[in-house]
Scaffold this motif. Structure first.
Motif, PDB file in Angstrom:
ATOM      1  N   GLN A 271       0.810  -1.214   0.000  1.00 50.29           N
ATOM      2  CA  GLN A 271       0.000   0.000   0.000  1.00 50.29           C
ATOM      3  C   GLN A 271       0.845   1.266   0.000  1.00 50.29           C
ATOM      4  O   GLN A 271       0.481   2.263  -0.613  1.00 50.29           O
ATOM      5  CB  GLN A 271      -0.953  -0.002   1.196  1.00 50.29           C
ATOM      6  N   SER A 272       1.983   1.233   0.664  1.00 50.81           N
ATOM      7  CA  SER A 272       2.839   2.420   0.749  1.00 50.81           C
ATOM      8  C   SER A 272       3.771   2.582  -0.450  1.00 50.81           C
ATOM      9  O   SER A 272       4.364   3.641  -0.624  1.00 50.81           O
ATOM     10  CB  SER A 272       3.687   2.359   2.021  1.00 50.81           C
ATOM     11  N   GLY A 273       3.924   1.527  -1.246  1.00 47.66           N
ATOM     12  CA  GLY A 273       4.856   1.572  -2.365  1.00 47.66           C
ATOM     13  C   GLY A 273       6.244   1.070  -2.006  1.00 47.66           C
ATOM     14  O   GLY A 273       7.111   0.968  -2.863  1.00 47.66           O
ATOM     15  N   ASP A 274       6.447   0.742  -0.736  1.00 47.95           N
ATOM     16  CA  ASP A 274       7.762   0.248  -0.309  1.00 47.95           C
ATOM     17  C   ASP A 274       8.102  -1.100  -0.944  1.00 47.95           C
ATOM     18  O   ASP A 274       9.272  -1.387  -1.182  1.00 47.95           O
ATOM     19  CB  ASP A 274       7.828   0.107   1.216  1.00 47.95           C
ATOM     20  N   LEU A 275       7.091  -1.904  -1.236  1.00 51.51           N
ATOM     21  CA  LEU A 275       7.367  -3.203  -1.836  1.00 51.51           C
ATOM     22  C   LEU A 275       7.966  -3.050  -3.228  1.00 51.51           C
ATOM     23  O   LEU A 275       8.879  -3.792  -3.606  1.00 51.51           O
ATOM     24  CB  LEU A 275       6.105  -4.071  -1.883  1.00 51.51           C
ATOM     25  N   VAL A 276       7.507  -2.076  -3.975  1.00 48.41           N
ATOM     26  CA  VAL A 276       8.073  -1.805  -5.300  1.00 48.41           C
ATOM     27  C   VAL A 276       9.571  -1.519  -5.173  1.00 48.41           C
ATOM     28  O   VAL A 276      10.390  -2.035  -5.938  1.00 48.41           O
ATOM     29  CB  VAL A 276       7.348  -0.617  -5.978  1.00 48.41           C
ATOM     30  N   GLU A 277       9.929  -0.701  -4.179  1.00 47.48           N
ATOM     31  CA  GLU A 277      11.335  -0.347  -3.966  1.00 47.48           C
ATOM     32  C   GLU A 277      12.167  -1.550  -3.522  1.00 47.48           C
ATOM     33  O   GLU A 277      13.297  -1.730  -3.975  1.00 47.48           O
ATOM     34  CB  GLU A 277      11.450   0.784  -2.933  1.00 47.48           C
ATOM     35  N   GLU A 278      11.615  -2.365  -2.633  1.00 49.28           N
ATOM     36  CA  GLU A 278      12.343  -3.548  -2.167  1.00 49.28           C
ATOM     37  C   GLU A 278      12.553  -4.544  -3.299  1.00 49.28           C
ATOM     38  O   GLU A 278      13.615  -5.149  -3.411  1.00 49.28           O
ATOM     39  CB  GLU A 278      11.616  -4.210  -0.985  1.00 49.28           C
ATOM     40  N   LEU A 279      11.545  -4.710  -4.135  1.00 49.11           N
ATOM     41  CA  LEU A 279      11.689  -5.606  -5.289  1.00 49.11           C
ATOM     42  C   LEU A 279      12.735  -5.077  -6.249  1.00 49.11           C
ATOM     43  O   LEU A 279      13.517  -5.852  -6.824  1.00 49.11           O
ATOM     44  CB  LEU A 279      10.343  -5.791  -5.989  1.00 49.11           C
TER      45      LEU A 279
ATOM     46  N   ILE B  71      13.983  -6.947  -9.441  1.00 48.96           N
ATOM     47  CA  ILE B  71      12.652  -7.341  -9.900  1.00 48.96           C
ATOM     48  C   ILE B  71      11.842  -6.082 -10.152  1.00 48.96           C
ATOM     49  O   ILE B  71      11.656  -5.270  -9.247  1.00 48.96           O
ATOM     50  CB  ILE B  71      11.939  -8.230  -8.861  1.00 48.96           C
ATOM     51  N   ARG B  72      11.385  -5.918 -11.381  1.00 51.19           N
ATOM     52  CA  ARG B  72      10.553  -4.765 -11.707  1.00 51.19           C
ATOM     53  C   ARG B  72       9.095  -5.115 -11.435  1.00 51.19           C
ATOM     54  O   ARG B  72       8.561  -6.071 -11.991  1.00 51.19           O
ATOM     55  CB  ARG B  72      10.734  -4.366 -13.168  1.00 51.19           C
ATOM     56  N   SER B  73       8.458  -4.330 -10.586  1.00 53.78           N
ATOM     57  CA  SER B  73       7.067  -4.584 -10.243  1.00 53.78           C
ATOM     58  C   SER B  73       6.176  -4.366 -11.457  1.00 53.78           C
ATOM     59  O   SER B  73       6.306  -3.369 -12.173  1.00 53.78           O
ATOM     60  CB  SER B  73       6.620  -3.654  -9.114  1.00 53.78           C
ATOM     61  N   ALA B  74       5.255  -5.284 -11.677  1.00 54.76           N
ATOM     62  CA  ALA B  74       4.291  -5.164 -12.766  1.00 54.76           C
ATOM     63  C   ALA B  74       3.371  -3.964 -12.552  1.00 54.76           C
ATOM     64  O   ALA B  74       2.797  -3.454 -13.516  1.00 54.76           O
ATOM     65  CB  ALA B  74       3.469  -6.434 -12.884  1.00 54.76           C
ATOM     66  N   LEU B  75       3.263  -3.501 -11.314  1.00 54.41           N
ATOM     67  CA  LEU B  75       2.423  -2.331 -11.055  1.00 54.41           C
ATOM     68  C   LEU B  75       2.979  -1.086 -11.725  1.00 54.41           C
ATOM     69  O   LEU B  75       2.221  -0.192 -12.101  1.00 54.41           O
ATOM     70  CB  LEU B  75       2.269  -2.100  -9.556  1.00 54.41           C
ATOM     71  N   LEU B  76       4.285  -1.017 -11.893  1.00 53.45           N
ATOM     72  CA  LEU B  76       4.877   0.128 -12.589  1.00 53.45           C
ATOM     73  C   LEU B  76       4.436   0.151 -14.044  1.00 53.45           C
ATOM     74  O   LEU B  76       4.157   1.212 -14.597  1.00 53.45           O
ATOM     75  CB  LEU B  76       6.399   0.084 -12.498  1.00 53.45           C
ATOM     76  N   ASP B  77       4.357  -1.023 -14.651  1.00 53.97           N
ATOM     77  CA  ASP B  77       3.915  -1.124 -16.044  1.00 53.97           C
ATOM     78  C   ASP B  77       2.431  -0.796 -16.175  1.00 53.97           C
ATOM     79  O   ASP B  77       2.031  -0.127 -17.105  1.00 53.97           O
ATOM     80  CB  ASP B  77       4.201  -2.520 -16.601  1.00 53.97           C
ATOM     81  N   SER B  78       1.634  -1.261 -15.214  1.00 57.49           N
ATOM     82  CA  SER B  78       0.193  -0.985 -15.293  1.00 57.49           C
ATOM     83  C   SER B  78      -0.083   0.498 -15.071  1.00 57.49           C
ATOM     84  O   SER B  78      -0.998   1.051 -15.665  1.00 57.49           O
ATOM     85  CB  SER B  78      -0.583  -1.841 -14.298  1.00 57.49           C
ATOM     86  N   GLU B  79       0.723   1.165 -14.225  1.00 55.89           N
ATOM     87  CA  GLU B  79       0.560   2.609 -14.029  1.00 55.89           C
ATOM     88  C   GLU B  79       0.917   3.351 -15.304  1.00 55.89           C
ATOM     89  O   GLU B  79       0.243   4.300 -15.695  1.00 55.89           O
ATOM     90  CB  GLU B  79       1.454   3.097 -12.886  1.00 55.89           C
ATOM     91  N   LYS B  80       1.974   2.892 -15.979  1.00 58.16           N
ATOM     92  CA  LYS B  80       2.392   3.518 -17.224  1.00 58.16           C
ATOM     93  C   LYS B  80       1.304   3.355 -18.287  1.00 58.16           C
ATOM     94  O   LYS B  80       0.954   4.297 -18.997  1.00 58.16           O
ATOM     95  CB  LYS B  80       3.700   2.892 -17.713  1.00 58.16           C
ATOM     96  N   ASP B  81       0.743   2.125 -18.393  1.00 53.23           N
ATOM     97  CA  ASP B  81      -0.334   1.860 -19.351  1.00 53.23           C
ATOM     98  C   ASP B  81      -1.578   2.660 -19.015  1.00 53.23           C
ATOM     99  O   ASP B  81      -2.256   3.160 -19.908  1.00 53.23           O
ATOM    100  CB  ASP B  81      -0.680   0.363 -19.368  1.00 53.23           C
TER     101      ASP B  81
END
Length: 160
Positions: A133-141, A146-156
């Motif tokens: 929820q905080s976005g920290d998991l994206v940074e840890e990955l 590991i690139r979070s798929a959420l970054l791609d979905s936000e871009k799309d």
């Protein structure tokens, strides 16, 4: 040799199939039974530590990613899926009581599931959810490559 291999707990057999490891034949629960022997406790920690460090993302859960056996384990699997993390090690603690107690002793955390990133204990379902929820998991990955798929979905989503 194959007889001793068959006595390994299910999670350890899975790991051993990917690379050869030496394990003590004594169950993990006997190694950490509070008998006061520091060497047996260190053997338990060593054995569990091998599992924890076997892969960049490791989850100790009830059930399997394809068939979680509790809501908290299912939530961890779903969070990882949201981020596109499909390459991780999952160990079903319901199949091995010794592993279930051993991981609790190792992390000093009383509940399952437990998530480890790069060999370090992150926490359980509640902590992983907060990180998501905080976005920290994206940074840890990202630290694990590991690139979070959420970054791609936000871009799309931004293109629409």
């Amino acid at each position: 040799m194959s007889g001793s291999f068959c006595r390994l707990p299910a999670a350890l057999r899975q790991l051993a199939a990917s690379r050869p490891l030496l394990f003590v034949r004594r169950p993990l629960s006997q190694a950490g039974d509070g008998g006061g022997s520091s060497s047996s406790g260190s053997k338990e920690a060593e054995e569990v530590g091998k599992l924890v460090r076997a892969h960049p993302v490791v989850v100790f859960m009830k059930g399997t990613p394809a068939q979680p056996q509790c809501g908290f384990s299912n939530a961890v699997v779903q969070i990882l899926r949201l981020h596109g993390v499909t390459d991780y090690r999952a160990y079903d603690v319901l199949q091995d009581h010794d592993l279930r107690q051993g991981i609790k002793n190792y992390s000093n955390w009383p509940t399952i599931p437990q998530v480890f990133l790069n060999g370090e204990f992150v926490g359980g379902c509640d902590i992983l959810l907060q990180m998501h929820q905080s976005g920290d998991l994206v940074e840890e990955l990202k630290k694990l490559g590991i690139r979070s798929a959420l970054l791609d979905s936000e871009k799309d989503h931004g293109k629409k």
